[in-house]
Design a protein around this motif. Structure first.
Motif, mmCIF file in Angstrom:
data_model
loop_
_atom_site.group_PDB
_atom_site.id
_atom_site.type_symbol
_atom_site.label_atom_id
_atom_site.label_comp_id
_atom_site.label_asym_id
_atom_site.label_seq_id
_atom_site.Cartn_x
_atom_site.Cartn_y
_atom_site.Cartn_z
ATOM 1 N N THR A 56 64.931 98.331 179.885
ATOM 2 C CA THR A 56 66.161 98.979 179.435
ATOM 3 C C THR A 56 67.134 99.214 180.599
ATOM 4 O OG1 THR A 56 65.180 101.192 179.655
ATOM 5 C CG2 THR A 56 65.009 100.128 177.491
ATOM 6 N N LYS A 122 76.444 97.349 176.390
ATOM 7 C CA LYS A 122 75.087 96.807 176.255
ATOM 8 C C LYS A 122 74.097 97.922 175.932
ATOM 9 C CE LYS A 122 71.710 93.782 176.741
ATOM 10 N NZ LYS A 122 71.439 92.786 175.703
ATOM 11 N N SER A 125 74.592 99.274 172.334
ATOM 12 C CA SER A 125 74.117 98.355 171.294
ATOM 13 C C SER A 125 72.589 98.304 171.261
ATOM 14 C CB SER A 125 74.722 96.958 171.477
ATOM 15 O OG SER A 125 74.194 96.301 172.591
ATOM 16 N N GLU A 126 71.946 98.375 172.418
ATOM 17 C CA GLU A 126 70.474 98.376 172.458
ATOM 18 C C GLU A 126 69.912 99.657 171.831
ATOM 19 O OE1 GLU A 126 68.325 95.841 173.723
ATOM 20 O OE2 GLU A 126 70.175 94.697 173.593
ATOM 21 N N LYS A 129 70.154 99.432 168.082
ATOM 22 C CA LYS A 129 69.118 98.535 167.531
ATOM 23 C C LYS A 129 67.796 99.270 167.305
ATOM 24 C CE LYS A 129 70.629 94.255 169.678
ATOM 25 N NZ LYS A 129 70.283 93.260 170.718
ATOM 26 N N LEU A 130 67.518 100.268 168.149
ATOM 27 C CA LEU A 130 66.271 101.023 168.009
ATOM 28 C C LEU A 130 66.432 102.272 167.145
ATOM 29 C CD1 LEU A 130 64.411 100.766 171.433
ATOM 30 C CD2 LEU A 130 63.992 99.534 169.323
#
Length: 177
Positions: A56, A122, A125-126, A129-130
């Motif tokens: 991450t 980034k 968005s990550e 997603k989780l």
């Protein structure tokens, strides 16, 4: 510019440490004393290898040279490097807790060219997603403007103890995503 963003690797750590030191020493000198900067680099600021292991933490490269780094975390620790005493690797619950935005640093000669924004997009968005709907971070004074630009709001400031005699001002910031 044609920058490349990628996941940081263990073999990047020595370069990341150098970027973090350069960035902090140069871009923080209008906000913090030399003593505060040097003490902060010992524990409050720097590489947290847990982020690298979790994949991450990211690097931005300009022609294979790392010029910026930053990341996010699904763990409890809000800030600090591997020497920080209050580290906690407990995983967060995306339903009720905020993901942490962590350790953004840019080589001074690349500052204010959109690299922090590239990293923020980034990370956000990550986290989405989780399943995260909230983000939080502990901003250094030079970083506050970047985070405000991305919708974060601060709730006052805190004095973080660096040594028996020295503190540093940070700004806790939050955002709904």
């Amino acid at each position: 510019m044609n920058y490349t963003l990628r996941i940081a690797q263990e073999q990047d750590i020595s370069v990341l440490k150098k970027i973090i030191s350069e960035s902090t020493r140069e871009l923080s000198k209008r906000h913090y004393s030399e003593e505060q900067i040097e003490l902060a680099l010992e524990s409050a600021l720097g590489v947290d290898t847990q982020l690298i292991k979790d994949k991450t933490y990211f690097c931005i490269e300009d022609q294979d040279e790392i010029i910026a780094c930053g990341g996010w975390s699904y763990r409890t620790t809000l800030f600090g490097n591997d020497n920080e005493k209050s580290r906690n690797a407990t995983q967060l619950d995306p339903e009720s807790q905020a993901a942490k935005v962590r350790a953004f640093f840019v080589k001074p000669q690349y500052a204010r060219q959109g690299l922090g924004s590239m990293l923020m997009k980034k990370c956000e968005s990550e986290a989405i997603k989780l399943g995260y709907s909230k983000l939080e971070l502990m901003a250094t004074l030079p970083g506050v403007k970047l985070y405000e630009k991305h919708g974060f709001s601060g709730r006052g400031s805190v004095e973080y103890q660096l040594s028996d005699e020295v503190t540093i001002t940070f700004v806790p910031m939050y955002k709904q995503i």
